[in-house]
Design a protein around this motif. Structure first.
Motif, mmCIF file in Angstrom:
data_model
loop_
_atom_site.group_PDB
_atom_site.id
_atom_site.type_symbol
_atom_site.label_atom_id
_atom_site.label_comp_id
_atom_site.label_asym_id
_atom_site.label_seq_id
_atom_site.Cartn_x
_atom_site.Cartn_y
_atom_site.Cartn_z
ATOM 1 N N SER A 1 12.767 6.860 21.212
ATOM 2 C CA SER A 1 11.566 6.032 21.244
ATOM 3 C C SER A 1 11.806 4.816 20.363
ATOM 4 O O SER A 1 12.438 4.918 19.320
ATOM 5 N N PRO A 2 11.305 3.649 20.771
ATOM 6 C CA PRO A 2 11.498 2.456 19.928
ATOM 7 C C PRO A 2 10.473 2.364 18.794
ATOM 8 O O PRO A 2 10.478 1.400 18.043
ATOM 9 N N VAL A 3 9.602 3.367 18.696
ATOM 10 C CA VAL A 3 8.490 3.275 17.746
ATOM 11 C C VAL A 3 8.765 4.101 16.489
ATOM 12 O O VAL A 3 9.173 5.260 16.572
ATOM 13 N N ILE A 4 8.557 3.497 15.346
ATOM 14 C CA ILE A 4 8.667 4.196 14.056
ATOM 15 C C ILE A 4 7.266 4.288 13.460
ATOM 16 O O ILE A 4 6.611 3.265 13.263
ATOM 17 N N ASN A 5 6.807 5.494 13.222
ATOM 18 C CA ASN A 5 5.499 5.683 12.576
ATOM 19 C C ASN A 5 5.717 6.034 11.110
ATOM 20 O O ASN A 5 6.641 6.794 10.777
ATOM 21 N N PHE A 6 4.884 5.504 10.257
ATOM 22 C CA PHE A 6 4.980 5.906 8.845
ATOM 23 C C PHE A 6 3.623 5.857 8.163
ATOM 24 O O PHE A 6 2.683 5.199 8.655
ATOM 25 N N ARG A 7 3.530 6.602 7.079
ATOM 26 C CA ARG A 7 2.330 6.591 6.223
ATOM 27 C C ARG A 7 2.792 6.478 4.780
ATOM 28 O O ARG A 7 3.736 7.163 4.375
ATOM 29 N N VAL A 8 2.154 5.628 4.041
ATOM 30 C CA VAL A 8 2.461 5.509 2.612
ATOM 31 C C VAL A 8 1.169 5.740 1.837
ATOM 32 O O VAL A 8 0.160 5.072 2.092
ATOM 33 N N GLY A 9 1.197 6.700 0.944
ATOM 34 C CA GLY A 9 0.046 6.949 0.078
ATOM 35 C C GLY A 9 0.253 6.228 -1.240
ATOM 36 O O GLY A 9 1.352 6.249 -1.801
ATOM 37 N N LEU A 10 -0.770 5.557 -1.714
ATOM 38 C CA LEU A 10 -0.667 4.826 -2.994
ATOM 39 C C LEU A 10 -1.889 5.108 -3.844
ATOM 40 O O LEU A 10 -2.955 5.464 -3.323
ATOM 41 N N ARG A 11 -1.707 4.965 -5.142
ATOM 42 C CA ARG A 11 -2.856 5.041 -6.045
ATOM 43 C C ARG A 11 -3.014 3.674 -6.702
ATOM 44 O O ARG A 11 -2.073 3.124 -7.250
ATOM 45 N N THR A 12 -4.225 3.126 -6.576
ATOM 46 C CA THR A 12 -4.456 1.777 -7.105
ATOM 47 C C THR A 12 -4.714 1.832 -8.607
ATOM 48 O O THR A 12 -4.919 2.912 -9.175
ATOM 49 N N ARG A 13 -4.767 0.643 -9.222
ATOM 50 C CA ARG A 13 -4.978 0.590 -10.674
ATOM 51 C C ARG A 13 -6.316 1.196 -11.068
ATOM 52 O O ARG A 13 -6.482 1.723 -12.154
ATOM 53 N N ASP A 14 -7.328 1.099 -10.143
ATOM 54 C CA ASP A 14 -8.632 1.692 -10.465
ATOM 55 C C ASP A 14 -8.723 3.158 -10.022
ATOM 56 O O ASP A 14 -9.802 3.748 -9.994
ATOM 57 N N GLY A 15 -7.587 3.733 -9.640
ATOM 58 C CA GLY A 15 -7.536 5.166 -9.374
ATOM 59 C C GLY A 15 -7.859 5.594 -7.956
ATOM 60 O O GLY A 15 -7.897 6.788 -7.655
ATOM 61 N N ALA A 16 -8.065 4.628 -7.054
ATOM 62 C CA ALA A 16 -8.396 4.992 -5.670
ATOM 63 C C ALA A 16 -7.138 5.430 -4.922
ATOM 64 O O ALA A 16 -6.046 4.905 -5.150
ATOM 65 N N ALA A 17 -7.324 6.406 -4.033
ATOM 66 C CA ALA A 17 -6.220 6.842 -3.177
ATOM 67 C C ALA A 17 -6.255 6.000 -1.908
ATOM 68 O O ALA A 17 -7.235 6.014 -1.165
ATOM 69 N N VAL A 18 -5.196 5.249 -1.687
ATOM 70 C CA VAL A 18 -5.121 4.361 -0.526
ATOM 71 C C VAL A 18 -3.992 4.841 0.371
ATOM 72 O O VAL A 18 -2.955 5.288 -0.117
ATOM 73 N N GLU A 19 -4.228 4.780 1.671
ATOM 74 C CA GLU A 19 -3.162 5.149 2.606
ATOM 75 C C GLU A 19 -2.959 4.047 3.625
ATOM 76 O O GLU A 19 -3.918 3.556 4.220
ATOM 77 N N TRP A 20 -1.725 3.651 3.782
ATOM 78 C CA TRP A 20 -1.353 2.673 4.813
ATOM 79 C C TRP A 20 -0.579 3.425 5.890
ATOM 80 O O TRP A 20 0.420 4.075 5.602
ATOM 81 N N GLN A 21 -1.075 3.323 7.106
ATOM 82 C CA GLN A 21 -0.468 4.024 8.231
ATOM 83 C C GLN A 21 -0.088 2.972 9.266
ATOM 84 O O GLN A 21 -0.909 2.090 9.554
ATOM 85 N N ALA A 22 1.114 3.042 9.777
ATOM 86 C CA ALA A 22 1.527 1.988 10.703
ATOM 87 C C ALA A 22 2.410 2.530 11.817
ATOM 88 O O ALA A 22 3.095 3.552 11.649
#
Lengths: 254, 398
Positions: B79-100
């Motif tokens: 498949s030519p598609v790469i899926n990924f998710r990155v979990g991050l914690r921001t300076r104010d402590g929020a859990a952020v997730e980038w999914q692409a």
């Protein structure tokens, strides 16, 4: 004469009476393996080490803490097998403790108990490596009065030999047929509990059964037990400066 | 900080999680594993994601001399598609997730979501882009039926993020502060180079990077270097015509006090490149086979430096085959941060926490992390990890 003993828990050498698992404790509650050692040494010494406070318990916790402080061992391969560093360093730590307790009038020996297989290992057949690594640990400290006690696959096998339907007969097979893994179907622990139950006993009665002769250590005939059996006696003879009936079996008391 | 990483269809990372579910990445992570287990691939995957965020995938492929078709997995269905998710914690402590979902034919993400504490703040799907405003209120949303600009990599790479949800700008910044130095090479470090604000992936821009550091940073770097090399008295950057620069070092030897770049030993060049990262703007640093060329006597100092970077707000990820590297880790850091990478029977890379395994965990009470490493047969352990569950159950019964 003083004998230091160390094992893995209450069901083998024993533990502190309060069951805390702490490094230091007040009262030692001997387990069945400690009583077996006592019976074997008594044949030479003529008295019970346990009854005369001549057996001293060293907790597994103490050995771990002291092992962690020992020089780093970063060799494997040709010089050293896998799965040997832990026992090697435990034996060194125990030997150091024993040597520190030696006085001109009181020689000190040590016995380190570890199961050959079981939940702490992922494979069977490491008996030789474990036995040798304990001996190597004692040797590394120049300690000649140390004894490995390594039942295969674990201590329940020795006790089952004495308690099975045909006691003391054809016990060698237990070393291969029993599973040392407590998560396996019909593990050694469960089989021991079962034969005890049939006699109206529990694991907690084993010490008394060794005391009243219901279990006779001298009659246990299994390769891993036979490898061990004479060593406590030899060490005791050496400490008491009594010659061994077996030529060449004398050890140098420290 | 980056707390979790999931990758699908990137080389041997077919369905890969780091760390295993239930855990988060900390300040220091050490990847171990047999040759070919996917350690370097994982560093490349992190670097890939950083360049997707920056919108610089074409340049990234060119620099590595890779073709885009080489990015995707050859295992299973192509498949030519790469899926990924990155979990991050921001300076104010929020859990952020980038999914692409990155399409290697189009060289851009065709679908993306960023969620902050579970609330979507960016969504790209079927060409429709929705971005939360600064306050994340319903009225403060930017919506577009068709993305109104061309972009490469992530749609965030081209967007101005000043007036939108603050976590978008923060995670974009965080991802762009990821630096993979898995190509670090003394040969490249010796080369002359011109102006740079980082040392370059192979270290080829170290000299101009060092040259532009403020005086206090230069002094700190010299102090750190002198702890490794007591004979060192200083370093300087020699300028040439047209702005080319090269490194030289000064030593307290009466006969040969100055050493030009071409004659500086490999170990020193690697150490100065690594130590210089303390003065870089990068926050997530990745090093492959960190022990390469470093004298064992210096390994302890190097590990103290790297673990300390982790404690001072940067994240460090290294790969190693060296028990000495592991033995300089505190037990707690080792339990949390040493990850074993291995390949399943079908060739997919998997990861587990090394000291959570039955072969290793109990030994750490009595042995150092490196001692456990040499005392445990890694091949056998991987074999156990990759055996089908049914086989393991049968063996237990036996």
């Amino acid at each position: 004469m003083l004998l230091l003993v160390s094992g893995e828990g209450q069901t083998d050498i024993g533990a502190w009476a309060d069951g805390s698992g702490q490094c230091a404790g007040a009262d030692f509650r001997p387990g069945p393996m400690a009583v077996i050692i006592d019976r074997l040494v008594e044949q030479v010494a003529g008295y019970s080490l346990l009854d005369s406070a001549a057996m001293e318990f060293i907790s597994e916790c103490t050995l771990k803490v002291r092992s962690k402080r020992l020089p780093v061992v970063l060799s494997a391969g040709k010089r050293r097998d896998y799965e040997t560093a832990l026992f090697f360093k435990n034996a060194r730590a125990l030997a150091q403790l024993a040597k520190a307790k030696v006085s001109p009038t009181a020689p000190v020996g040590a016995i380190l108990f570890r199961d050959a297989d079981g939940t702490r290992s992922t494979e069977r057949g490491l008996f030789e490596q474990k036995w040798k690594s304990i001996e190597d640990g004692f040797r590394a400290e120049g300690f000649g009065l140390g004894v490995p006690m390594v039942p295969k696959p674990k201590s329940e096998a020795w006790l089952l030999c004495a308690l099975k339907s045909q006691p003391y007969q054809h016990c060698a097979g237990l070393e291969d047929s029993l599973s040392g893994n407590d998560r396996a179907p019909s593990p050694a622990k469960a089989q021991l509990a079962s034969v005890l139950s049939a006699r109206g006993k529990t694991v907690g009665d084993l010490v008394a059964m060794l005391g009243d002769g219901s279990i006779a250590p001298n009659r246990i005939d299994m390769p891993s037990f036979n490898r061990f059996r004479d060593r406590p006696e030899t060490v005791a003879r050496s400490m008491l400066r009594r010659p061994s009936p077996t030529p060449g079996a004398n050890l140098d008391a420290q | 900080m980056i707390t979790r990483f999931h990758m699908e269809n990137f080389k041997s990372l077919v369905d890969f999680d780091l760390p295993p579910p239930g855990h988060e990445l900390g300040g220091f992570t050490c990847l171990i594993g047999l040759n070919g287990s996917g350690k370097s691939t994982l560093l490349q995957a992190f670097d890939f994601v950083a360049h997707v965020a920056a919108g610089e995938i074409d340049r990234w492929l060119e620099r590595r001399e890779w073709k885009k078709g080489e990015l995707v997995s050859h295992l299973g269905k192509r498949s030519p598609v790469i899926n990924f998710r990155v979990g991050l914690r921001t300076r104010d402590g929020a859990a952020v997730e980038w999914q692409a979902r990155f399409n290697t034919n189009l060289m851009k993400c065709t679908a993306e979501t960023v969620s902050s504490s579970g609330t979507p703040v960016l969504a790209l799907e079927d060409g429709r882009l929705t971005v939360a405003g600064a306050g994340n209120a319903p009225g403060q949303r930017f919506e577009s039926e068709k993305v109104p600009f061309e972009y490469e990599g992530s749609v965030m790479s081209t967007m101005k993020l000043a007036d939108v949800h603050p976590h978008l700008a923060e995670i974009k910044d965080e991802l762009q502060r990821l630096c993979s130095l898995e190509l670090l090479s003394p040969q490249q470090i010796r080369r002359k180079a011109r102006a740079a604000n980082d040392i370059g992936p192979g270290g080829e821009k170290l000299a101009p990077f060092l040259d532009q550091l403020p005086q206090d940073a230069k002094a700190r770097l010299l102090g750190a270097l002198m702890r490794f090399y007591p004979q060192l008295t200083g370093w300087s950057v020699k300028g040439y015509r047209a702005g080319w620069k090269s490194l030289r070092i000064h030593e307290a030897f009466p006969e040969s006090g100055m050493v030009e770049a071409g004659h500086i030993n490999d170990g020193f060049l690697r150490v100065i490149a690594i130590l210089a990262q303390a003065e870089s703007a990068y926050r997530f640093l990745l090093f492959d086979e960190i022990e390469n060329g470093i004298n064992p006597a210096l390994v302890g100092k190097l590990m103290d430096f790297l673990v300390d970077l982790g404690r001072r707000g940067k994240q460090v990820m290294v790969t190693t085959h060296s028990p000495m590297i592991l033995n300089f880790l505190d037990d707690a850091v080792a339990r949390e941060g040493v990850m074993l990478l291995y390949k399943a029977a079908d060739g997919r890379t998997q990861a587990c926490r090394y000291f959570d395994q039955p072969e290793t965990g109990h030994k750490l009470d009595a042995l150092g992390p490196g001692e456990v490493f040499v005392d445990t047969d890694l091949t056998r352990m991987v074999d156990r990890l990759t055996r089908p569950m049914a086989t393991v159950a049968e063996e237990r019964q036996a």
